[in-house]
Design a protein around this motif. Structure first.
Motif, PDB file in Angstrom:
ATOM      1  N   ALA A   1       0.844  -1.205  -0.125  1.00 13.12           N
ATOM      2  CA  ALA A   1       0.007  -0.056   0.116  1.00 13.12           C
ATOM      3  C   ALA A   1       0.872   1.242  -0.003  1.00 13.12           C
ATOM      4  CB  ALA A   1      -0.931   0.015   1.248  1.00 13.12           C
ATOM      5  N   PHE A   2       1.944   1.127   0.779  1.00 20.51           N
ATOM      6  CA  PHE A   2       2.597   2.335   0.813  1.00 20.51           C
ATOM      7  C   PHE A   2       3.655   2.382  -0.577  1.00 20.51           C
ATOM      8  CE2 PHE A   2       2.359   2.044   5.747  1.00 20.51           C
ATOM      9  CZ  PHE A   2       1.700   3.239   5.712  1.00 20.51           C
ATOM     10  N   LYS A   3       4.072   1.460  -1.054  1.00 17.66           N
ATOM     11  CA  LYS A   3       4.687   1.796  -2.173  1.00 17.66           C
ATOM     12  C   LYS A   3       3.699   2.127  -3.395  1.00 17.66           C
ATOM     13  CE  LYS A   3       7.689  -2.286  -1.361  1.00 17.66           C
ATOM     14  NZ  LYS A   3       8.014  -3.744  -1.810  1.00 17.66           N
ATOM     15  N   LYS A   4       2.538   1.644  -3.379  1.00 18.38           N
ATOM     16  CA  LYS A   4       1.484   2.093  -4.298  1.00 18.38           C
ATOM     17  C   LYS A   4       1.173   3.668  -4.117  1.00 18.38           C
ATOM     18  CE  LYS A   4      -3.180   1.191  -5.972  1.00 18.38           C
ATOM     19  NZ  LYS A   4      -4.225   0.010  -5.783  1.00 18.38           N
ATOM     20  N   ALA A   5       1.221   4.227  -2.771  1.00 14.33           N
ATOM     21  CA  ALA A   5       0.753   5.439  -2.662  1.00 14.33           C
ATOM     22  C   ALA A   5       1.823   6.223  -3.075  1.00 14.33           C
ATOM     23  CB  ALA A   5       0.486   5.632  -1.481  1.00 14.33           C
ATOM     24  N   SER A   6       3.076   5.913  -2.866  1.00 10.55           N
ATOM     25  CA  SER A   6       4.280   6.635  -3.287  1.00 10.55           C
ATOM     26  C   SER A   6       4.583   6.961  -4.513  1.00 10.55           C
ATOM     27  CB  SER A   6       5.587   5.834  -2.637  1.00 10.55           C
ATOM     28  OG  SER A   6       6.771   6.804  -2.665  1.00 10.55           O
ATOM     29  N   MET A   7       4.220   5.850  -5.537  1.00 10.24           N
ATOM     30  CA  MET A   7       4.237   5.825  -6.751  1.00 10.24           C
ATOM     31  C   MET A   7       3.218   6.634  -7.646  1.00 10.24           C
ATOM     32  SD  MET A   7       6.119   2.050  -7.854  1.00 10.24           S
ATOM     33  CE  MET A   7       4.554   1.126  -7.077  1.00 10.24           C
ATOM     34  N   ASP A   8       2.269   6.803  -6.836  1.00  8.89           N
ATOM     35  CA  ASP A   8       0.923   7.480  -7.585  1.00  8.89           C
ATOM     36  C   ASP A   8       1.156   8.889  -7.373  1.00  8.89           C
ATOM     37  OD1 ASP A   8      -1.504   8.221  -8.439  1.00  8.89           O
ATOM     38  OD2 ASP A   8      -2.740   6.783  -7.068  1.00  8.89           O
ATOM     39  N   GLU A   9       1.219   9.417  -8.606  1.00  9.94           N
ATOM     40  CA  GLU A   9       1.393  10.666  -8.720  1.00  9.94           C
ATOM     41  C   GLU A   9       0.204  11.685  -8.460  1.00  9.94           C
ATOM     42  OE1 GLU A   9       3.186  11.974 -12.620  1.00  9.94           O
ATOM     43  OE2 GLU A   9       4.833  10.899 -12.261  1.00  9.94           O
ATOM     44  N   ALA A  10      -1.029  11.059  -8.584  1.00  4.85           N
ATOM     45  CA  ALA A  10      -1.959  11.897  -8.155  1.00  4.85           C
ATOM     46  C   ALA A  10      -2.246  11.902  -6.686  1.00  4.85           C
ATOM     47  CB  ALA A  10      -3.338  11.020  -8.644  1.00  4.85           C
ATOM     48  N   VAL A  11      -1.577  11.166  -5.686  1.00  6.53           N
ATOM     49  CA  VAL A  11      -1.653  11.171  -4.319  1.00  6.53           C
ATOM     50  C   VAL A  11      -0.612  12.163  -3.860  1.00  6.53           C
ATOM     51  CG1 VAL A  11      -1.028   9.739  -2.482  1.00  6.53           C
ATOM     52  CG2 VAL A  11      -2.392   8.803  -4.169  1.00  6.53           C
ATOM     53  N   ARG A  12      -0.934  13.325  -3.222  1.00  6.46           N
ATOM     54  CA  ARG A  12      -0.174  14.325  -2.453  1.00  6.46           C
ATOM     55  C   ARG A  12       0.014  14.226  -0.947  1.00  6.46           C
ATOM     56  NH1 ARG A  12      -1.946  19.680  -5.653  1.00  6.46           N
ATOM     57  NH2 ARG A  12      -0.063  20.618  -4.622  1.00  6.46           N
ATOM     58  N   VAL A  13      -1.001  13.354  -0.367  1.00 13.72           N
ATOM     59  CA  VAL A  13      -0.932  13.429   1.078  1.00 13.72           C
ATOM     60  C   VAL A  13      -1.482  11.991   1.364  1.00 13.72           C
ATOM     61  CG1 VAL A  13      -3.099  14.499   1.313  1.00 13.72           C
ATOM     62  CG2 VAL A  13      -1.398  14.366   3.355  1.00 13.72           C
ATOM     63  N   VAL A  14      -0.965  11.300   2.597  1.00 16.52           N
ATOM     64  CA  VAL A  14      -1.341   9.882   3.015  1.00 16.52           C
ATOM     65  C   VAL A  14      -2.006   9.998   4.352  1.00 16.52           C
ATOM     66  CG1 VAL A  14      -0.812   7.562   3.397  1.00 16.52           C
ATOM     67  CG2 VAL A  14       0.213   8.770   1.366  1.00 16.52           C
ATOM     68  N   VAL A  15      -2.910   9.400   4.537  1.00 11.92           N
ATOM     69  CA  VAL A  15      -3.563   9.343   5.830  1.00 11.92           C
ATOM     70  C   VAL A  15      -3.618   7.738   6.457  1.00 11.92           C
ATOM     71  CG1 VAL A  15      -5.592   9.655   7.433  1.00 11.92           C
ATOM     72  CG2 VAL A  15      -4.823  11.387   5.809  1.00 11.92           C
ATOM     73  N   LEU A  16      -3.190   7.557   7.510  1.00 13.76           N
ATOM     74  CA  LEU A  16      -2.912   6.144   8.134  1.00 13.76           C
ATOM     75  C   LEU A  16      -3.901   6.095   9.274  1.00 13.76           C
ATOM     76  CD1 LEU A  16      -1.614   3.254   7.935  1.00 13.76           C
ATOM     77  CD2 LEU A  16       0.041   4.058   9.697  1.00 13.76           C
ATOM     78  N   THR A  17      -4.766   5.107   9.339  1.00 14.98           N
ATOM     79  CA  THR A  17      -5.641   5.107  10.431  1.00 14.98           C
ATOM     80  C   THR A  17      -6.195   3.685  10.462  1.00 14.98           C
ATOM     81  OG1 THR A  17      -7.600   5.980  11.553  1.00 14.98           O
ATOM     82  CG2 THR A  17      -7.831   5.553   9.144  1.00 14.98           C
ATOM     83  N   GLY A  18      -7.001   3.433  11.649  1.00 17.18           N
ATOM     84  CA  GLY A  18      -7.578   1.930  12.119  1.00 17.18           C
ATOM     85  C   GLY A  18      -8.858   2.019  12.020  1.00 17.18           C
ATOM     86  N   ALA A  19      -9.488   0.884  11.619  1.00 16.86           N
ATOM     87  CA  ALA A  19     -10.891   0.796  11.638  1.00 16.86           C
ATOM     88  C   ALA A  19     -11.388   0.360  12.986  1.00 16.86           C
ATOM     89  CB  ALA A  19     -11.317  -0.511  10.780  1.00 16.86           C
ATOM     90  N   GLY A  20     -12.568   0.770  13.652  1.00 12.89           N
ATOM     91  CA  GLY A  20     -12.937   0.526  14.887  1.00 12.89           C
ATOM     92  C   GLY A  20     -12.527   1.216  15.940  1.00 12.89           C
ATOM     93  N   LYS A  21     -12.408   0.662  16.913  1.00 15.26           N
ATOM     94  CA  LYS A  21     -11.956   1.605  18.221  1.00 15.26           C
ATOM     95  C   LYS A  21     -10.473   1.458  18.519  1.00 15.26           C
ATOM     96  CE  LYS A  21     -16.125   0.188  20.762  1.00 15.26           C
ATOM     97  NZ  LYS A  21     -16.443  -0.411  22.115  1.00 15.26           N
ATOM     98  N   GLY A  22      -9.402   0.750  17.640  1.00 12.88           N
ATOM     99  CA  GLY A  22      -8.079   0.885  17.879  1.00 12.88           C
ATOM    100  C   GLY A  22      -7.527   1.291  16.656  1.00 12.88           C
TER     101      GLY A  22
END
Length: 259
Positions: free
Chosen positions: A38-59
Motif C-alpha cells: 500500500a505504501f509503495k503504491k501511494a508513493s508511486m501514484d502521482e495523483a496522491v499528494r498526502v497519505v492518511v494512516l488510520t485504523g478501523a473500529g476502536k483501535g
C-alpha cells in the motif's frame, strides 16, 4: 486488492485503513505485506499528494497479532522483523509525501512504531500509545528505538520502553509524541485541516524537506549545509517554485500543483 486494509484515493489524498477491528487491527503476516504494498503504491501514484494512516473500529493498531503465531515455531525473529516490519517503516520514511496518522485509539507495540513513523500525528483524546514489548520480554522494533528518543529524549524513552507505560493522548502531546489532540468527535475535522493544507502544498518540496529532516538525525552541520544546497537546487527547478514566485509578485495565493 487488499484483504486486511482499506485503500482509498480521493482528491489527492490516499487513506490507508488497517481493517481488522475485531482484534484492534493487530498485525498478521498478510496485513504486514499488504501495508508494504500500500505504501509503495501511494508513493508511486502521482495523483496522491498526502497519505492518511488510520485504523478501523476502536483501535489504531495493537501491534503483532500474538494469537496468530501462538504455538508456531519461529526460526528467526530477526528475519521476521526484517521481512515484515522493516520494509514498512522504510517505505514510510522514504515516501516523498507527508503521512498523517489519524490516531483513533490504542497504538501499542509495532502499532506505536507505525504511528511514530508518520510525519504528523493527530490523536483522539481517547487514544493512547504504549511500547508494550517489555511485557513479553522483547525489545522495541519497527523503528521505535529510533523515533522515541528523538521525540522525548533518552531518559523518557528509557522509561517508556522499559516500563511499557501507556501514554494517554493528552500526555503524549505534552511530551511531544503527537502533534495535536482533539475530542473524538472533532478527530476527522482536525485531520482534514492537515489534509487540505498538504494536498494544496508544493508536494515535491515537502518531500525534499522530509528527506532533509531524516538526514539531520545523523549528519554534521557541514553535511546538512551541503544537503540543503543540493535539495534547494532541486526545489528551484519545480513548477511549484515558479508558481510560488509568480504568486508572490502578483500578490495572490499560489496554486501549487505538486510538481
Amino acid at each position: 486488492m487488499f484483504e486486511h486494509i482499506l485503500y482509498q484515493v480521493s482528491e489527492s489524498t490516499c487513506t490507508i485503513t488497517l481493517n481488522r477491528p475485531e482484534v484492534y487491527n493487530a498485525i498478521n503476516d498478510k496485513l504486514s505485506y499488504e501495508l508494504q504494498d500500500a505504501f509503495k503504491k501511494a508513493s508511486m501514484d502521482e495523483a496522491v499528494r498526502v497519505v492518511v494512516l488510520t485504523g478501523a473500529g476502536k483501535g489504531f493498531c495493537s501491534g503483532q497479532d500474538l494469537k496468530a503465531i501462538a504455538g508456531l515455531q519461529i526460526a528467526s525473529l530477526a528475519e521476521t522483523v526484517r521481512a515484515r516490519y522493516n520494509p514498512i517503516i522504510t517505505a514510510m520514511r522514504h515516501m516523498p509525501k507527508p503521512i498523517i496518522c489519524r490516531l483513533n485509539g490504542i497504538a501499542a507495540g509495532a502499532g506505536c512504531s507505525l504511528a511514530l513513523a508518520c510525519d504528523i500525528i493527530v490523536a483522539s483524546e481517547e487514544a493512547s500509545l504504549a511500547e508494550i514489548f517489555i511485557g513479553i520480554g522483547l525489545v522495541m522494533d519497527s523503528g521505535s528505538s529510533y523515533f522515541l528518543p528523538r521525540l522525548v529524549g533518552s531518559a523518557k524513552a528509557f522509561e517508556l520502553s522499559t516500563m511499557g507505560k501507556k501514554v494517554p493522548a493528552t500526555e503524549a502531546q505534552a511530551m511531544g509524541l503527537v502533534n495535536k489532540t482533539v475530542p473524538t468527535s472533532d478527530l476527522d475535522k482536525a485531520v482534514a485541516q492537515y489534509v487540505h493544507y498538504y494536498a494544496a502544498a508544493p508536494t515535491k518540496t515537502v518531500g525534499l524537506m522530509k528527506r532533509l529532516l531524516n538526514l539531520s538525525f545523523h549528519s554534521s552541520l557541514e553535511e546538512m549545509l551541503e544537503y540543503e544546497a543540493l535539495y534547494q537546487e532541486q526545489a528551484g527547478r519545480t513548477q511549484d517554485n515558479k508558481e510560488g514566485i509568480q504568486a508572490f509578485m502578483e500578490k495572490r495565493k499560489p496554486n501549487f500543483k505538486g510538481n
